[in-house]
Design a protein around this motif. Structure first.
Motif, PDB file in Angstrom:
ATOM      1  N   MET A   7       0.840  -1.203   0.000  1.00 28.33           N
ATOM      2  CA  MET A   7       0.000   0.000   0.000  1.00 28.33           C
ATOM      3  C   MET A   7       0.882   1.263   0.000  1.00 28.33           C
ATOM      4  O   MET A   7       1.865   1.318   0.734  1.00 28.33           O
ATOM      5  CB  MET A   7      -0.891  -0.012   1.246  1.00 28.33           C
ATOM      6  N   ARG A   8       0.526   2.228  -0.859  1.00 28.75           N
ATOM      7  CA  ARG A   8       1.364   3.437  -0.940  1.00 28.75           C
ATOM      8  C   ARG A   8       1.243   4.294   0.310  1.00 28.75           C
ATOM      9  O   ARG A   8       0.205   4.329   0.955  1.00 28.75           O
ATOM     10  CB  ARG A   8       0.947   4.265  -2.163  1.00 28.75           C
ATOM     11  N   GLU A   9       2.348   5.010   0.584  1.00 27.61           N
ATOM     12  CA  GLU A   9       2.325   5.905   1.736  1.00 27.61           C
ATOM     13  C   GLU A   9       1.628   7.215   1.367  1.00 27.61           C
ATOM     14  O   GLU A   9       1.378   7.475   0.191  1.00 27.61           O
ATOM     15  CB  GLU A   9       3.764   6.161   2.185  1.00 27.61           C
ATOM     16  N   ARG A  10       1.317   7.992   2.364  1.00 25.94           N
ATOM     17  CA  ARG A  10       0.617   9.267   2.166  1.00 25.94           C
ATOM     18  C   ARG A  10       1.551  10.421   2.486  1.00 25.94           C
ATOM     19  O   ARG A  10       2.377  10.326   3.401  1.00 25.94           O
ATOM     20  CB  ARG A  10      -0.585   9.338   3.114  1.00 25.94           C
ATOM     21  N   MET A  11       1.364  11.528   1.782  1.00 24.59           N
ATOM     22  CA  MET A  11       2.240  12.679   2.022  1.00 24.59           C
ATOM     23  C   MET A  11       1.489  13.983   1.789  1.00 24.59           C
ATOM     24  O   MET A  11       0.676  14.076   0.860  1.00 24.59           O
ATOM     25  CB  MET A  11       3.442  12.593   1.071  1.00 24.59           C
ATOM     26  N   VAL A  12       1.770  14.964   2.628  1.00 18.52           N
ATOM     27  CA  VAL A  12       1.231  16.315   2.421  1.00 18.52           C
ATOM     28  C   VAL A  12       2.406  17.281   2.530  1.00 18.52           C
ATOM     29  O   VAL A  12       3.170  17.249   3.496  1.00 18.52           O
ATOM     30  CB  VAL A  12       0.151  16.664   3.470  1.00 18.52           C
ATOM     31  N   VAL A  13       2.553  18.125   1.501  1.00 16.33           N
ATOM     32  CA  VAL A  13       3.690  19.038   1.433  1.00 16.33           C
ATOM     33  C   VAL A  13       3.175  20.465   1.349  1.00 16.33           C
ATOM     34  O   VAL A  13       2.338  20.784   0.496  1.00 16.33           O
ATOM     35  CB  VAL A  13       4.548  18.736   0.175  1.00 16.33           C
ATOM     36  N   GLY A  14       3.659  21.321   2.216  1.00 17.05           N
ATOM     37  CA  GLY A  14       3.301  22.737   2.149  1.00 17.05           C
ATOM     38  C   GLY A  14       4.293  23.485   1.279  1.00 17.05           C
ATOM     39  O   GLY A  14       5.496  23.243   1.362  1.00 17.05           O
ATOM     40  N   ASN A  15       3.800  24.365   0.421  1.00 16.25           N
ATOM     41  CA  ASN A  15       4.663  25.237  -0.378  1.00 16.25           C
ATOM     42  C   ASN A  15       4.376  26.666   0.069  1.00 16.25           C
ATOM     43  O   ASN A  15       3.331  27.219  -0.264  1.00 16.25           O
ATOM     44  CB  ASN A  15       4.345  25.059  -1.873  1.00 16.25           C
ATOM     45  N   TRP A  16       5.316  27.212   0.830  1.00 21.19           N
ATOM     46  CA  TRP A  16       5.086  28.558   1.368  1.00 21.19           C
ATOM     47  C   TRP A  16       5.247  29.651   0.325  1.00 21.19           C
ATOM     48  O   TRP A  16       4.977  30.806   0.591  1.00 21.19           O
ATOM     49  CB  TRP A  16       6.059  28.828   2.525  1.00 21.19           C
ATOM     50  N   LYS A  17       5.759  29.296  -0.859  1.00 24.90           N
ATOM     51  CA  LYS A  17       6.068  30.295  -1.890  1.00 24.90           C
ATOM     52  C   LYS A  17       6.927  31.400  -1.262  1.00 24.90           C
ATOM     53  O   LYS A  17       7.693  31.127  -0.346  1.00 24.90           O
ATOM     54  CB  LYS A  17       4.786  30.850  -2.502  1.00 24.90           C
ATOM     55  N   MET A  18       6.781  32.668  -1.718  1.00 28.28           N
ATOM     56  CA  MET A  18       7.644  33.720  -1.177  1.00 28.28           C
ATOM     57  C   MET A  18       6.930  34.426  -0.027  1.00 28.28           C
ATOM     58  O   MET A  18       6.571  35.605  -0.115  1.00 28.28           O
ATOM     59  CB  MET A  18       8.057  34.715  -2.267  1.00 28.28           C
ATOM     60  N   HIS A  19       6.707  33.658   1.022  1.00 30.37           N
ATOM     61  CA  HIS A  19       6.069  34.202   2.226  1.00 30.37           C
ATOM     62  C   HIS A  19       6.911  33.815   3.421  1.00 30.37           C
ATOM     63  O   HIS A  19       7.550  32.768   3.431  1.00 30.37           O
ATOM     64  CB  HIS A  19       4.665  33.603   2.408  1.00 30.37           C
ATOM     65  N   GLY A  20       6.860  34.626   4.456  1.00 28.89           N
ATOM     66  CA  GLY A  20       7.509  34.243   5.706  1.00 28.89           C
ATOM     67  C   GLY A  20       8.375  35.339   6.300  1.00 28.89           C
ATOM     68  O   GLY A  20       8.731  36.317   5.635  1.00 28.89           O
ATOM     69  N   SER A  21       8.683  35.167   7.566  1.00 25.83           N
ATOM     70  CA  SER A  21       9.601  36.040   8.301  1.00 25.83           C
ATOM     71  C   SER A  21      10.077  35.197   9.484  1.00 25.83           C
ATOM     72  O   SER A  21       9.430  34.195   9.831  1.00 25.83           O
ATOM     73  CB  SER A  21       8.881  37.286   8.819  1.00 25.83           C
ATOM     74  N   LEU A  22      11.168  35.591  10.098  1.00 22.32           N
ATOM     75  CA  LEU A  22      11.680  34.782  11.216  1.00 22.32           C
ATOM     76  C   LEU A  22      10.610  34.582  12.282  1.00 22.32           C
ATOM     77  O   LEU A  22      10.374  33.467  12.754  1.00 22.32           O
ATOM     78  CB  LEU A  22      12.907  35.467  11.841  1.00 22.32           C
ATOM     79  N   VAL A  23       9.948  35.679  12.626  1.00 25.91           N
ATOM     80  CA  VAL A  23       8.955  35.600  13.706  1.00 25.91           C
ATOM     81  C   VAL A  23       7.729  34.802  13.248  1.00 25.91           C
ATOM     82  O   VAL A  23       7.253  33.898  13.946  1.00 25.91           O
ATOM     83  CB  VAL A  23       8.547  37.031  14.145  1.00 25.91           C
TER      84      VAL A  23
END
Ligand code: PEP
Length: 254
Positions: free
Chosen positions: A1-17
């Motif tokens: 049976m195949r495993e499951r995966m979910v991947v987030g792509n934040w694109k050009m977003h974010g900051s340290l905080v």
């Protein structure tokens, strides 16, 4: 049976905080969620933060792009070895925004796929048609061409160490999701393409769906037989949404 995966792509977003609270929120929400591989693809400057925050946890991190070159005079580029150094295990390759905005053609995508693997990363190869191509009824042709370009250069063997993400371009960031049936049809087609050459590969290859997946539609999409999880853009920037999507990818007991 195949495993499951979910991947987030934040694109050009974010900051340290902001990243700190998003990652902490995801880690807290995922505590006790087993049997789904969860990952985040974050902007290059924050990979160090990901390594610091996520080392020793179940949450995998990676990049959104990788150079096809190993090293040298390629100003502004980041190699697979550098990503490995930052603890990355995965990288997106051929995201439609890279193809459309940065001129990455099928050949460049194939080279990146190979470079990622040679550097010890699992490439997540993104394929998918534009709205115009869907309306012309050439979705299968487009997806096959995008895959074939990589098969020709990496060989079928390369596909035993990768993930494919089917992302119809018209569904990315638009709020228009492919219906579970539309997505399933393309996933089954991709699987059959590989199965034609190698039935074991066709059965085992992991194929994620991406395009406006959110907590509200994830379970229905992931219930389709050939959809093994998701590549999530906008909704991965909200810890609760992302965690709910990861939970929706848990395989239901038969
Ligand atoms: C993506 O960035 O790959 C994506 C699928 O975005 P969204 O979920 O926002 O449509």
């Amino acid at each position: 049976m195949r495993e499951r995966m979910v991947v987030g792509n934040w694109k050009m977003h974010g900051s340290l905080v902001g990243n700190k609270s998003l990652l902490d929120g995801i880690l807290t929400g995922l505590a006790g969620v087993d049997s789904v591989h969860c990952a985040v693809c974050i902007p290059f400057p924050y990979l160090f933060q990901a390594q610091f925050t996520l080392q020793g946890t179940e949450l995998v991190w990676g990049a959104q792009n990788v150079s096809q070159h190993e090293k040298g005079a390629y100003t502004g580029e980041v190699s697979a070895a550098m990503l490995r150094d930052m603890g990355c295990s995965i990288t997106l390759v051929g995201h439609s925004e890279r193809r459309a905005l940065y001129g990455e053609d099928d050949a460049a995508v194939a080279e990146k796929f190979i470079a990622a693997q040679q550097g010890g990363l699992i490439p997540i190869l993104c394929v998918g048609e534009t709205l115009e191509e869907r309306e012309k009824n050439i979705t299968a042709e487009v997806v096959e061409r995008q895959l074939q370009a990589v098969v020709e250069r990496a060989g079928l063997e390369g596909f035993s160490r990768c993930v494919i993400a089917y992302e119809p371009v018209w569904a990315i960031g638009t709020g228009k999701t492919a219906t579970p049936q539309q997505a399933q049809e393309v996933h089954a087609y991709i699987r059959a393409l590989f199965a034609e050459h190698n039935s074991k590969l066709g059965e085992s290859i992991m194929i994620l769906y991406g395009g406006s997946v959110k907590a509200a539609n994830a379970a229905e999409l992931f219930s389709m037989p050939d959809i093994d999880g998701g590549l999530i853009g906008g909704a991965s920037l909200d810890a609760n949404e992302f965690v709910s999507i990861c939970k929706a990818a848990k395989r239901k007991a038969a």
